[in-house]
Design an enzyme around this catalytic site. Structure first.
Site, PDB file in Angstrom:
ATOM      1  N   ASN A 235       0.893  -1.154  -0.013  1.00 33.45           N
ATOM      2  CA  ASN A 235      -0.112  -0.040   0.032  1.00 33.45           C
ATOM      3  C   ASN A 235       0.863   1.014  -0.044  1.00 33.45           C
ATOM      4  OD1 ASN A 235      -2.419   1.088  -0.233  1.00 33.45           O
ATOM      5  ND2 ASN A 235      -2.983   0.670   2.135  1.00 33.45           N
TER       6      ASN A 235
ATOM      7  N   LYS B 221      12.978 -19.461 -31.781  1.00 27.42           N
ATOM      8  CA  LYS B 221      12.448 -18.395 -32.454  1.00 27.42           C
ATOM      9  C   LYS B 221      12.068 -18.587 -33.825  1.00 27.42           C
ATOM     10  CE  LYS B 221      14.183 -15.513 -29.316  1.00 27.42           C
ATOM     11  NZ  LYS B 221      13.288 -14.946 -28.223  1.00 27.42           N
TER      12      LYS B 221
ATOM     13  N   GLU C 145       8.498 -16.838 -23.396  1.00 29.80           N
ATOM     14  CA  GLU C 145       7.628 -16.574 -22.160  1.00 29.80           C
ATOM     15  C   GLU C 145       6.265 -16.423 -22.846  1.00 29.80           C
ATOM     16  OE1 GLU C 145       9.759 -12.722 -23.248  1.00 29.80           O
ATOM     17  OE2 GLU C 145      10.058 -14.903 -22.833  1.00 29.80           O
TER      18      GLU C 145
ATOM     19  N   HIS D  32      10.896 -17.858 -15.766  1.00 31.72           N
ATOM     20  CA  HIS D  32      11.172 -16.483 -16.583  1.00 31.72           C
ATOM     21  C   HIS D  32      10.415 -15.332 -15.893  1.00 31.72           C
ATOM     22  CE1 HIS D  32      11.020 -13.312 -19.727  1.00 31.72           C
ATOM     23  NE2 HIS D  32      11.859 -14.244 -20.378  1.00 31.72           N
ATOM     24  N   ARG D  33      11.044 -14.095 -16.006  1.00 37.67           N
ATOM     25  CA  ARG D  33      10.754 -13.197 -15.137  1.00 37.67           C
ATOM     26  C   ARG D  33      10.063 -11.888 -15.909  1.00 37.67           C
ATOM     27  NH1 ARG D  33      16.381  -9.623 -14.039  1.00 37.67           N
ATOM     28  NH2 ARG D  33      17.111  -9.325 -16.479  1.00 37.67           N
TER      29      ARG D  33
END
Length: 449
Positions: free
Chosen positions: A114, A166, A195, A285-286
């Site tokens: 908060n 990819k 991701e 993964h971040r």
């Protein structure tokens, strides 16, 4: 009058306690505080302590029903930041009882829930947390940890190699599986779902899992090495996520993957528990981390997100490269890499570590270097990250002029050359390019890369 008095009062009267001796069981936080003009740093620091623990903006009569001294957060030290105007590091101690056991979610809700929108502050950044053993012991932590992973994979004495498949979006499942096979066959240890590959119209998750498993087994049979593909189990609901993890286990996959920030800590901890119970490794993964950690004066430093992940559970986590396309300063990166891997980490402000952290034998997490790296970076990466790391080359593998498998060969040859050179006592930082050049004489794939 001794009785109860309503009204607004200064936080610093109650929550700024410079003579407080921190307890071994306290959770300690270091906040970078930028107060609004005219707000003294003690008041700002105390406000942070109050709002993230027991305080509210006024005195309430129910305060009389509890023991503030037992439950309040305390700002126990404030120091000015050198070279910054009007920035302070406020140290806050939280009593252990404020937090639910085994819940990273609750810990973060309390500490950063908060207070970041607070009017008296222009900006606020959580720089570091000290997690006491009394709290960390309520967490399972990583499903397996570094040693168990090496034993499962039977790979020792070198970093592991990965590659993100990819183009990340648009391949069919069959072609995706083919790319996985080529990379693993060429010599990588792991390939990775991007991701944002979850279950889209052009490739549903179940089809992808099946073709990737086929690729795994074929590459394993041909190379005699254990191979893995990070099957991304991230989904829109926890139930769907678990369903995907279960299916991965049924296929005999060794490892699944999760986006822990977008997926959330509650989902992540559930998945980590499942992974330990069922022998799956968990790659983290971040995605979304830069939204939280990129601002220098507001948000949360990645080392806090990294500590939170080690508690919640994961066996690999992306942690920057020091050399590629994404940002990351060397000493700071090595600081949180150690926080992920080691058992005991000394306070060291030059590496951004504000507190000594003792993990008391909680398993470690392998840092993953990923993003814009290629074979010429290999000597530097081997030197910076050491053996307990995963080096991930996406475009650096699939961008090879001869194709995916030769790209994988080039990376593996470069890695083995660097490890051998290091073991022979050569200086990777100085002779790196020379080592790669020598190796490329014997490997046309590496020469072409």
């Amino acid at each position: 009058s001794v009785g109860f008095k309503a009204g607004v009062k200064d936080y610093k009267l109650t929550y700024y306690t410079p003579d407080y001796e921190t307890k071994d069981t306290d959770i300690l936080a270091a906040f970078r505080v930028t107060p609004q003009p005219g707000v003294p740093p003690e008041e700002a620091g105390a406000a942070v302590a109050a709002e993230s623990s027991t305080g509210t903006w006024t005195t309430v009569w129910t305060d009389g029903l509890t023991s503030l001294d037992r439950y309040k957060g305390r700002c126990y030290h404030i120091e000015a930041v050198v070279g910054e105007d009007n920035q302070y590091i406020a140290y806050v101690a939280y009593p252990l009882d404020l937090f639910e056991e085994g819940s990273v979610t609750n810990m973060l809700t309390s500490i950063v829930g908060n207070v970041f929108g607070f009017k008296a502050l222009r900006a606020l950044r959580l720089e570091d947390l000290r997690i006491p053993p009394a709290y960390s012991k309520t967490f399972q932590g990583p499903p397996h940890g570094i040693q168990v992973e090496r034993d499962k994979l039977n790979k020792y004495g070198r970093p592991l190699l990965g590659c993100t498949i990819k183009p990340k979006l648009g391949l069919s499942a069959k072609n995706y599986g083919r790319a996985v096979y080529e990379c693993l066959r060429g010599g990588l240890d792991f390939t990775k779902d991007d991701e944002n590959v979850n279950s889209q119209p052009f490739m549903r998750w179940r089809d992808r899992f099946v073709f990737c498993a086929e690729a795994l087994y074929k590459a394993q049979a041909e190379t005699g090495e254990i191979k893995g593909h990070y099957l991304n189990a991230t989904a829109g609901t926890c139930e769907e996520m678990m369903k995907r993890a279960v299916f991965a286990r049924e296929l005999g996959a060794p490892i699944v993957m999760h986006d822990y920030l977008t997926g959330g800590f509650t989902a992540n901890t559930s998945l980590a528990h499942y992974c330990r119970d069922n022998g799956l490794l968990l790659h983290i993964h971040r995605a979304m981390h830069a939204v939280i950690d990129r601002q220098k004066n507001h948000g949360m430093h990645f080392r806090v997100l990294a500590k939170a992940l080690r508690m919640s559970g994961g066996d690999h986590i992306h942690g920057g490269t020091v050399v590629g396309k994404l940002e990351g300063e060397r000493e700071i990166t090595l600081g949180f890499v150690d926080l992920l891997r080691d058992d005991y980490i000394e306070k060291d402000r030059s590496r951004g570590i504000f507190f000594t952290q003792d993990w008391v034998s909680m398993p470690g997490v392998i840092p993953v270097a990923s993003g814009g790296i290629h074979v010429w970076h290999m000597p530097a990466l081997t030197e910076i990250f050491g053996d307990d790391s995963v080096l991930q080359f996406g475009g650096g593998t699939l961008g090879h002029p001869w194709g995916n498998a030769p790209g994988a060969v080039a990376n593996r040859v470069a890695l083995e050359a660097c490890v051998q050179a290091r073991n022979e006592g050569r200086d990777l930082a100085r002779e790196g390019n020379e080592i790669i050049r020598e190796a490329s004489k014997w490997s046309p794939e590496l020469a072409a890369a």
